[in-house]
Write an enzyme that holds these catalytic residues in place. Structure first.
Site, PDB file in Angstrom:
ATOM      1  N   GLY A 210       0.846  -1.209   0.000  1.00 28.90           N
ATOM      2  CA  GLY A 210       0.000   0.000   0.000  1.00 28.90           C
ATOM      3  C   GLY A 210       0.870   1.243   0.000  1.00 28.90           C
ATOM      4  CG  ASN A 211      -0.047   4.718  -1.472  1.00 22.39           C
ATOM      5  OD1 ASN A 211      -0.776   5.550  -0.927  1.00 22.39           O
ATOM      6  ND2 ASN A 211      -0.386   4.116  -2.608  1.00 22.39           N
ATOM      7  CE1 TYR A 212       3.760   5.020   5.641  1.00 21.41           C
ATOM      8  CE2 TYR A 212       5.197   5.852   3.905  1.00 21.41           C
ATOM      9  CZ  TYR A 212       5.006   5.075   5.033  1.00 21.41           C
ATOM     10  OH  TYR A 212       6.047   4.357   5.554  1.00 21.41           O
ATOM     11  CB  SER A 213      -2.774   8.071  -0.277  1.00 21.74           C
ATOM     12  OG  SER A 213      -3.922   8.865  -0.480  1.00 21.74           O
ATOM     13  CB  ALA A 280      -1.283   7.488  -3.780  1.00 26.83           C
TER      14      ALA A 280
END
Ligand code: PMT
Length: 401
Positions: A210-213, A280
């Site tokens: 995943g990512n930090y969005s 993102a």
């Protein structure tokens, strides 16, 4: 903008109470009707006679009118007003408002208020900086009230210069901005697709890439478009951030992976006037998703990734005449060149560049710092709240419309 608007001005016991005369003068000059509600402590700093002379209305401070014993109805004032401004607002009043301590006419009026409430704190810096005051202000923000402070207008990150009441002209300007936005329905009849948040790419039943969005930037865009009259199709990755209120004109589709986001967007975009791609999106996804939780073997672990569809590029290829496509570029280096590259490759009308090198910009924060880049133009903006950034982006969209 303020012509005919009914404003309740709450005044509390601060030395800045004298400035409320300037607020009244400014409001009246602009055609507003002002009803003052003052706390007992407020009357120690400014007399009701001065205030009623300026507003041409009796000042309300007690539950009963002292002359004839008539009941002052806080409920009626709450229904009458188009906006309530509490200026100056002391730490004590802010604390009571945050906790529903209705021991004076101003607080009961606040609790019955149906219109938006603007609060201009006034106290010394130590009182303002105290965690209790900051917590109460955050609570009031969570209740949807707007805090008007000198400077940036959002809380906490820097306290320097805070605590002092904002200048009367700026308080009135905030009200004007609110009412002008209320009246600004420049996106009425427009349909806008907005993507928000991250995507999760499954590795096995318990793990993902995943990512930090957080989705905050995308939600702010959805709210800005919806409040200006657009019908918004919001396609959201997995986020916990929430819209500040319910909008009948925001239709939300929740997805998890880039592939799901791609399918949703491909189906929605053809009937849209514009798309703003703020999500993102993961560029890669595991080639194989393990059916069972992958166990530790003591050996190195290799996950082979395959590319995900590029949603933006596909929509850029689908784009018909009259449709607009806006992209984002989140960069860490060589920002402008990379953004220019994406602008062309994905056939965006303009791209919003944010860089992780700028403090307070990008993922998770309530602020962002952007540049808007189009084929032959570049506009740089200072650090602002994501709400304000969304307004700048939507203003740009209306230019390309
Ligand atoms: O959600 P927040 O915590 O508020 O943070 C906001 C944000 C930092 C996520 C946002 O401001 C932002 O920059 N979003 C885009 C992040 C990104 O993925 O940028 P990119 O440079 O990798 O992608 C370029 C553009 O192509 C973006 O519009 C992206 O949505 C789109 N894209 C990317 C990959 C892909 N497979 N499909 C896409 O559509």
């Amino acid at each position: 903008m303020l012509k005919g608007k009914k404003i309740v001005l709450g005044i509390t016991g601060s030395i800045a109470a004298y400035k409320s005369c300037l607020i009244i003068r400014e409001l009246i000059k602009k055609g507003a009707e002002v009803q003052v509600v003052i706390t007992p402590a407020g009357k120690e700093f400014i007399t009701p006679i001065t205030l009623s002379a300026l507003t041409h209305k009796p000042v309300i401070s007690e539950f009963f009118s002292q002359r004839d014993g008539t009941w002052n109805s806080h409920v009626d004032i709450g229904l009458w007003a188009d906006a309530m401004v509490i200026a100056p607002a002391t730490a004590s009043t802010i604390g009571k408002m945050a906790n529903g301590i209705a021991d004076n006419m101003l607080i009961t009026t606040y609790l019955s208020m149906k219109a938006p409430v603007f609060i201009a704190p006034a106290m010394d810096l130590d009182m303002f900086a105290h965690p209790s005051t900051q917590k109460n202000l955050r609570t009031l923000q969570d209740y949807g009230n707007q805090i008007i402070e000198p400077g940036t207008g959002f809380l906490a990150s820097t306290l320097e210069g805070k605590g002092r009441m904002e200048e009367p002209v700026n308080i009135v300007a905030k009200l004007e901005e609110y009412f002008s936005k209320q009246e600004k329905k420049d996106l009425l009849g427009k349909k806008i697709l907005i993507t928000a948040g991250p995507t999760y790419e499954k590795i096995d039943p318990v793990r993902f890439i995943g990512n930090y969005s957080s989705g905050k930037m995308g939600l702010a865009l959805a709210e800005e478009c919806a409040s200006r009259g657009a019908d918004v199709e919001l396609v959201c990755g997995p986020i916990s951030a929430k819209l500040t209120k319910e909008y009948p004109n925001i239709h939300r589709t929740d997805v998890e992976s880039a592939q799901q986001m791609y399918e949703a967007c491909k189906a929605i975009y053809p009937s849209m006037d514009a798309g703003i791609l703020c999500a993102a999106v993961a560029d890669f996804t595991p080639e194989v998703v393990a059916e069972q939780k992958i166990k530790r073997t003591g050996e190195d672990m290799v996950i082979r990734l395959k590319p995900n569809p590029d949603i933006a590029k596909s929509l850029g290829e689908m784009k018909e005449k009259g449709q607009i496509l806006v992209g984002f570029a989140l960069e860490t280096n060589d920002e402008e060149n990379n953004a220019q590259g994406k602008l062309k490759k994905k056939n965006f009308d303009f791209i919003v560049l944010n860089s992780l090198r700028d403090e307070g910009a990008g993922f998770r924060t309530d602020t962002n710092k952007i540049s808007i880049i189009s084929a032959n133009d570049k506009k740089d903006f200072p650090l602002k709240t994501k709400k304000e950034v969304a307004e700048d982006i939507v203003n740009e969209l209306t230019i390309h419309n």
